[in-house]
Design a protein around this motif. Structure first.
Motif, PDB file in Angstrom:
ATOM      1  N   LEU A 201       0.825  -1.206   0.000  1.00  0.00           N
ATOM      2  CA  LEU A 201       0.000   0.000   0.000  1.00  0.00           C
ATOM      3  C   LEU A 201       0.861   1.259   0.000  1.00  0.00           C
ATOM      4  CD1 LEU A 201      -2.808   1.206   0.022  1.00  0.00           C
ATOM      5  CD2 LEU A 201      -2.871   0.930   2.506  1.00  0.00           C
ATOM      6  N   VAL A 202       2.027   1.202   0.625  1.00  0.00           N
ATOM      7  CA  VAL A 202       2.931   2.358   0.625  1.00  0.00           C
ATOM      8  C   VAL A 202       3.233   2.781  -0.802  1.00  0.00           C
ATOM      9  CG1 VAL A 202       5.273   3.153   1.159  1.00  0.00           C
ATOM     10  CG2 VAL A 202       4.012   1.805   2.839  1.00  0.00           C
ATOM     11  N   ARG A 203       3.509   1.826  -1.653  1.00  0.00           N
ATOM     12  CA  ARG A 203       3.840   2.125  -3.052  1.00  0.00           C
ATOM     13  C   ARG A 203       2.685   2.842  -3.752  1.00  0.00           C
ATOM     14  NH1 ARG A 203       7.827  -0.098  -6.018  1.00  0.00           N
ATOM     15  NH2 ARG A 203       8.121  -1.785  -4.513  1.00  0.00           N
ATOM     16  N   TYR A 204       1.458   2.364  -3.501  1.00  0.00           N
ATOM     17  CA  TYR A 204       0.299   2.997  -4.125  1.00  0.00           C
ATOM     18  C   TYR A 204       0.081   4.409  -3.595  1.00  0.00           C
ATOM     19  CZ  TYR A 204      -1.367  -1.057  -6.722  1.00  0.00           C
ATOM     20  OH  TYR A 204      -1.500  -2.075  -7.632  1.00  0.00           O
ATOM     21  N   LEU A 205       0.317   4.605  -2.323  1.00  0.00           N
ATOM     22  CA  LEU A 205       0.125   5.930  -1.727  1.00  0.00           C
ATOM     23  C   LEU A 205       1.095   6.942  -2.317  1.00  0.00           C
ATOM     24  CD1 LEU A 205      -0.393   4.858   1.989  1.00  0.00           C
ATOM     25  CD2 LEU A 205      -2.088   6.008   0.571  1.00  0.00           C
ATOM     26  N   VAL A 206       2.344   6.550  -2.439  1.00  0.00           N
ATOM     27  CA  VAL A 206       3.342   7.464  -3.001  1.00  0.00           C
ATOM     28  C   VAL A 206       3.031   7.750  -4.467  1.00  0.00           C
ATOM     29  CG1 VAL A 206       5.782   7.770  -3.566  1.00  0.00           C
ATOM     30  CG2 VAL A 206       5.121   6.765  -1.363  1.00  0.00           C
ATOM     31  N   ARG A 207       2.614   6.713  -5.195  1.00  0.00           N
ATOM     32  CA  ARG A 207       2.262   6.922  -6.604  1.00  0.00           C
ATOM     33  C   ARG A 207       1.043   7.841  -6.720  1.00  0.00           C
ATOM     34  NH1 ARG A 207       1.865   1.931  -8.287  1.00  0.00           N
ATOM     35  NH2 ARG A 207       3.871   1.821  -9.330  1.00  0.00           N
ATOM     36  N   TRP A 208       0.087   7.676  -5.818  1.00  0.00           N
ATOM     37  CA  TRP A 208      -1.112   8.518  -5.840  1.00  0.00           C
ATOM     38  C   TRP A 208      -0.748   9.980  -5.623  1.00  0.00           C
ATOM     39  CZ3 TRP A 208      -3.496  11.313  -1.750  1.00  0.00           C
ATOM     40  CH2 TRP A 208      -4.756  11.836  -2.045  1.00  0.00           C
ATOM     41  N   VAL A 209       0.145  10.250  -4.693  1.00  0.00           N
ATOM     42  CA  VAL A 209       0.597  11.634  -4.473  1.00  0.00           C
ATOM     43  C   VAL A 209       1.279  12.154  -5.730  1.00  0.00           C
ATOM     44  CG1 VAL A 209       2.140  13.124  -3.154  1.00  0.00           C
ATOM     45  CG2 VAL A 209       0.829  11.349  -1.981  1.00  0.00           C
ATOM     46  N   ALA A 210       2.106  11.323  -6.350  1.00  0.00           N
ATOM     47  CA  ALA A 210       2.809  11.743  -7.571  1.00  0.00           C
ATOM     48  C   ALA A 210       1.830  12.103  -8.679  1.00  0.00           C
ATOM     49  CB  ALA A 210       3.749  10.639  -8.031  1.00  0.00           C
ATOM     50  N   GLN A 211       0.802  11.293  -8.833  1.00  0.00           N
ATOM     51  CA  GLN A 211      -0.173  11.524  -9.893  1.00  0.00           C
ATOM     52  C   GLN A 211      -0.986  12.788  -9.663  1.00  0.00           C
ATOM     53  OE1 GLN A 211      -2.244   7.798  -9.701  1.00  0.00           O
ATOM     54  NE2 GLN A 211      -0.856   6.761 -11.123  1.00  0.00           N
ATOM     55  N   ASN A 212      -1.094  13.196  -8.411  1.00  0.00           N
ATOM     56  CA  ASN A 212      -1.855  14.403  -8.093  1.00  0.00           C
ATOM     57  C   ASN A 212      -0.957  15.603  -7.809  1.00  0.00           C
ATOM     58  OD1 ASN A 212      -4.920  13.540  -7.695  1.00  0.00           O
ATOM     59  ND2 ASN A 212      -3.667  11.885  -6.894  1.00  0.00           N
ATOM     60  N   GLU A 213       0.343  15.431  -8.044  1.00  0.00           N
ATOM     61  CA  GLU A 213       1.307  16.496  -7.784  1.00  0.00           C
ATOM     62  C   GLU A 213       1.385  17.439  -8.990  1.00  0.00           C
ATOM     63  OE1 GLU A 213       3.501  19.048  -6.332  1.00  0.00           O
ATOM     64  OE2 GLU A 213       3.249  17.323  -4.982  1.00  0.00           O
ATOM     65  N   THR A 214       1.328  18.725  -8.734  1.00  0.00           N
ATOM     66  CA  THR A 214       1.359  19.705  -9.821  1.00  0.00           C
ATOM     67  C   THR A 214       2.780  20.077 -10.231  1.00  0.00           C
ATOM     68  OG1 THR A 214       1.187  21.512  -8.208  1.00  0.00           O
ATOM     69  CG2 THR A 214      -0.865  20.692  -9.186  1.00  0.00           C
ATOM     70  N   ASN A 215       3.752  19.907  -9.325  1.00  0.00           N
ATOM     71  CA  ASN A 215       5.133  20.245  -9.628  1.00  0.00           C
ATOM     72  C   ASN A 215       5.795  19.085 -10.373  1.00  0.00           C
ATOM     73  OD1 ASN A 215       8.178  20.122  -8.892  1.00  0.00           O
ATOM     74  ND2 ASN A 215       7.611  22.253  -8.467  1.00  0.00           N
ATOM     75  N   ASP A 216       6.297  19.367 -11.584  1.00  0.00           N
ATOM     76  CA  ASP A 216       6.860  18.316 -12.423  1.00  0.00           C
ATOM     77  C   ASP A 216       8.078  17.647 -11.787  1.00  0.00           C
ATOM     78  OD1 ASP A 216       4.939  18.722 -14.347  1.00  0.00           O
ATOM     79  OD2 ASP A 216       6.175  20.052 -15.575  1.00  0.00           O
ATOM     80  N   ASP A 217       8.959  18.444 -11.165  1.00  0.00           N
ATOM     81  CA  ASP A 217      10.162  17.875 -10.550  1.00  0.00           C
ATOM     82  C   ASP A 217       9.807  16.939  -9.404  1.00  0.00           C
ATOM     83  OD1 ASP A 217      11.944  19.186 -12.254  1.00  0.00           O
ATOM     84  OD2 ASP A 217      11.956  20.993 -11.005  1.00  0.00           O
ATOM     85  N   THR A 218       8.846  17.364  -8.581  1.00  0.00           N
ATOM     86  CA  THR A 218       8.422  16.522  -7.465  1.00  0.00           C
ATOM     87  C   THR A 218       7.787  15.242  -7.973  1.00  0.00           C
ATOM     88  OG1 THR A 218       7.992  18.517  -6.160  1.00  0.00           O
ATOM     89  CG2 THR A 218       7.061  16.452  -5.349  1.00  0.00           C
ATOM     90  N   ARG A 219       6.933  15.364  -8.986  1.00  0.00           N
ATOM     91  CA  ARG A 219       6.269  14.180  -9.537  1.00  0.00           C
ATOM     92  C   ARG A 219       7.296  13.200 -10.097  1.00  0.00           C
ATOM     93  NH1 ARG A 219       4.117  16.236 -13.662  1.00  0.00           N
ATOM     94  NH2 ARG A 219       2.279  17.098 -12.603  1.00  0.00           N
TER      95      ARG A 219
END
Length: 641
Positions: free
Chosen positions: A495-513
């Motif tokens: 689930l940790v992997r999915y949570l981090v990916r979910w944040v990435a998919q909803n992240e507006t900053n390209d570098d952070t994503r």
């Protein structure tokens, strides 16, 4: 029962209104088909032998006699089959007519259950023809020359399987009969129905069935009239629905003009476990009428080698994409709320997190950032400490530094190499020997740094270890095992992997994503052993302790339902078919139980952390286990698989 499973079906036959011969022929065909598929229980729609929409024809002696005669034919046609059958027909008793369910097996009628609640509104006129089960004191009935128990308080038992019967409207009343049936032992409810279609009614019906199965911690097998019943002003779509404790297992195709047979396996062991665990379940029986009769029968045996119900490989992760997003948001909110309360309570304005560039520390940092934002505290009060060691690779180092900078927290870099070298010298350890002392010294040095910096900034050390690591004991005692608040303690690795990916998919900053997605794709490693000659991660956790997807699967079914290794192994074979073979599953299942039992002492002194899901290892919450409990029973069964 094989592995605790019972195979049950909802049948929707072709029907002609008032044509008992036709209806019984098609019912018999479906019974024979069900028997050939290894189905042990099959349910048919309400009043299926005559048809539900006969209206005032129910007052005709010819129809009633033909219904009984053809029931006799059905008993004869199916007498060689051991499957338990439940069909519907009008039954005469106590100078009244009842809308009833007939339960039979091997040509013998085991019991007759009349309907309790008769709808008499809008398009329904059942009180015009039928009496309620509440209006009779009749306990026995003679049907097709057989004496059988009669009443709405009958339970049909075979070992740990106990079946209760209700009919259509019984489900829709404020307190359905199935509630009392379950409190008196039923764990499978069969509902014979003839519910016509209206806009939006189907969704409401499914919610009723799922909710009732959840409230009763039971399975619910629902069979409703199909195409042949559609007449005059009403249309029937043929609803076959099977649910188990709130989960929909199988359903028919609506508005299908062909007859249908839907089936699945019901997990009786799973239901029994939930009832045992819920201490308030049986307390509801206090003051209730317990005057229920039990009819014993022998459940036909069947080999459950292949399950028709879906066994997901990732039980901690929602399978539906739309639910996954909302679930991820909910999990973050639980973590954030827990950490926020601890920060407010301790009057601290700072948090210290060790950032490795791996999944767990990334998730912990994201929780800290969102918590500080919500509390209105500057992100600069979050101190991200990256501590390169002997195994740190360029990839994880760059991701750690980049993530901290992109999130706008305070960044500190402190190498642990010199401190560890001095420590090795102090204790007389050969630095070329990469053993457990070599590895754990680094983990404890990092924890010491975090704790001391937390003292400097008057902050809290936020733990990064996850549920899967705690289950396996994959943590250095008083190293990464310890913190002042562990935000990931109830989050499994899958689930940790999915949570981090979910944040990435909803992240507006390209570098952070980009950084977050690279972290998701990085092999899981504690990086305590030097990298290979190409600078890549050499020490991969899953090569050492096994795939986390398997361990999370084992953990879920062991803790959530109390299943034994044999059943967990059987379920894993289905869930990971084509990905992990039997030898691999058996190997890591043995490893899981060996490590789980031997590492309990680490879990007995865990720091606080928010409970997130139904599985937790907190010694103050869900899991209280002696640190010295023997694992022999479980390991012996693992070896025998």
């Amino acid at each position: 029962m094989d592995y605790g499973f019972v195979r049950a079906a909802a049948a929707i036959p072709n029907v002609k209104i008032a044509d008992c011969v036709f209806n019984v022929e098609h019912t018999a065909q479906l019974i024979k088909e069900a028997s050939s598929k290894g189905i042990q229980i099959v349910a048919f729609p309400e009043l299926g032998i005559t048809g539900y929409t006969c209206g005032d024809l129910f007052g005709q002696r010819l129809l009633l006699e033909e219904a009984e005669n053809n029931l006799g034919d059905l008993l004869d046609m199916t007498s060689s089959h051991s499957i338990l059958c439940v069909v519907g027909m009008p039954v005469q008793a106590d100078n009244q007519l009842f809308n009833a369910a007939i339960v039979f097996q091997h040509g013998k009628i085991l019991g007759v259950v009349p309907k309790s609640y008769l709808p008499n509104y809008k398009e329904f006129y059942e009180e015009r023809w039928f009496a309620s089960a509440h209006d009779t004191n009749c306990n026995e009935i003679c049907l097709c020359g057989q004496e059988a128990p009669f009443g709405n308080k009958l339970l049909f038992r075979s070992g740990s399987l106990v079946i209760g019967i209700e009919l259509c409207e019984d489900l829709w009343v404020p307190i359905p009969p199935s509630s009392d049936l379950c409190l008196n032992g039923a764990n499978v409810i069969i509902n014979l129905s003839a519910s016509n279609e209206l806009i939006g009614k189907h969704d409401y019906l499914k919610s009723l069935i799922k909710q009732q199965s959840a409230r009763c911690m039971s399975a619910y097998v629902y069979s409703s009239a199909g195409f042949g019943e559609s007449s005059t002003d009403v249309v029937f779509s043929g609803n076959g629905i099977i649910a188990e404790n709130g989960e929909l297992l199988a359903e028919s195709t609506r508005f299908c003009m062909d007859e249908q047979l839907i089936y699945t396996e019901i997990d009786i062991e799973r239901l029994q476990n939930d009832r045992r665990q819920n201490s308030s379940y049986m307390s509801c029986r206090t003051g209730k009428d317990n005057n229920y009769r039990t009819v014993k029968f022998e459940l036909p045996t069947t080999q459950v080698n292949l399950l028709s119900r879906k066994i997901g490989a990732y039980p901690f992760v929602p399978s539906e994409n739309e639910k996954l997003s909302s679930r991820c948001e909910e999990i973050f909110n639980i973590q954030i709320s827990g950490l926020a309360k601890r920060i407010v309570h301790t009057h601290t304005q700072s948090a210290v997190v060790g950032i490795s560039g791996g999944l767990d520390s990334t998730l912990a940092l994201l929780v800290c950032v969102k918590t500080f934002d919500r509390l209105g505290i500057s992100r600069k009060n979050i101190y991200g400490i990256t501590m390169p060691g002997f195994g740190t690779t360029d990839r994880t180092y760059r991701n750690a530094i980049g993530l901290m900078k992109f999130l706008g927290i305070s960044v500190r870099e402190i190498s642990i190499k010199d401190a560890c070298m001095q420590h090795f010298k102090d204790i007389g350890h050969d630095v070329s020997v990469h053993d457990i002392t070599y590895e754990n010294s680094q983990a404890r040095e990092r924890t010491q740094i975090l704790m001391d910096i937390a003292n400097q900034v008057n902050g809290l050390v936020i733990g990064t270890g996850d549920l899967s690591e705690l289950a396996l004991g994959w943590a250095t005692y008083n190293g990464d095992h310890m913190s002042m608040y562990g935000v990931n303690g109830s989050i499994p690795k899958t689930l940790v992997r999915y949570l981090v990916r979910w944040v990435a998919q909803n992240e507006t900053n390209d570098d952070t994503r980009k950084t977050l997605l690279d972290i998701v794709d990085t092999p899981i490693s504690p990086e305590l052993i030097p990298a290979d000659e190409h600078g890549n991660i050499k020490q991969k956790t899953e090569d050492l302790v096994g795939p986390y997807e398997l361990h999370d699967f084992f953990l879920y079914y062991f803790l959530r339902f109390g299943f034994r290794p044999r059943k967990i192994y059987f379920l894993a074979l289905h869930a990971f078919k084509g990905k992990h073979d039997s030898a691999v599953i058996q190997k890591w299942l043995y490893t899981f139980f060996r490590r789980f039992f031997s590492q309990q002492f680490k879990r007995s002194c865990l720091p606080d952390g928010p409970k997130v899901g139904s599985v937790s290892l907190s010694p103050r919450g869900d899991w209280r286990m002696p640190s010295d409990a023997s694992s022999d029973l479980w390991l012996t069964e693992c070896k025998s698989l």
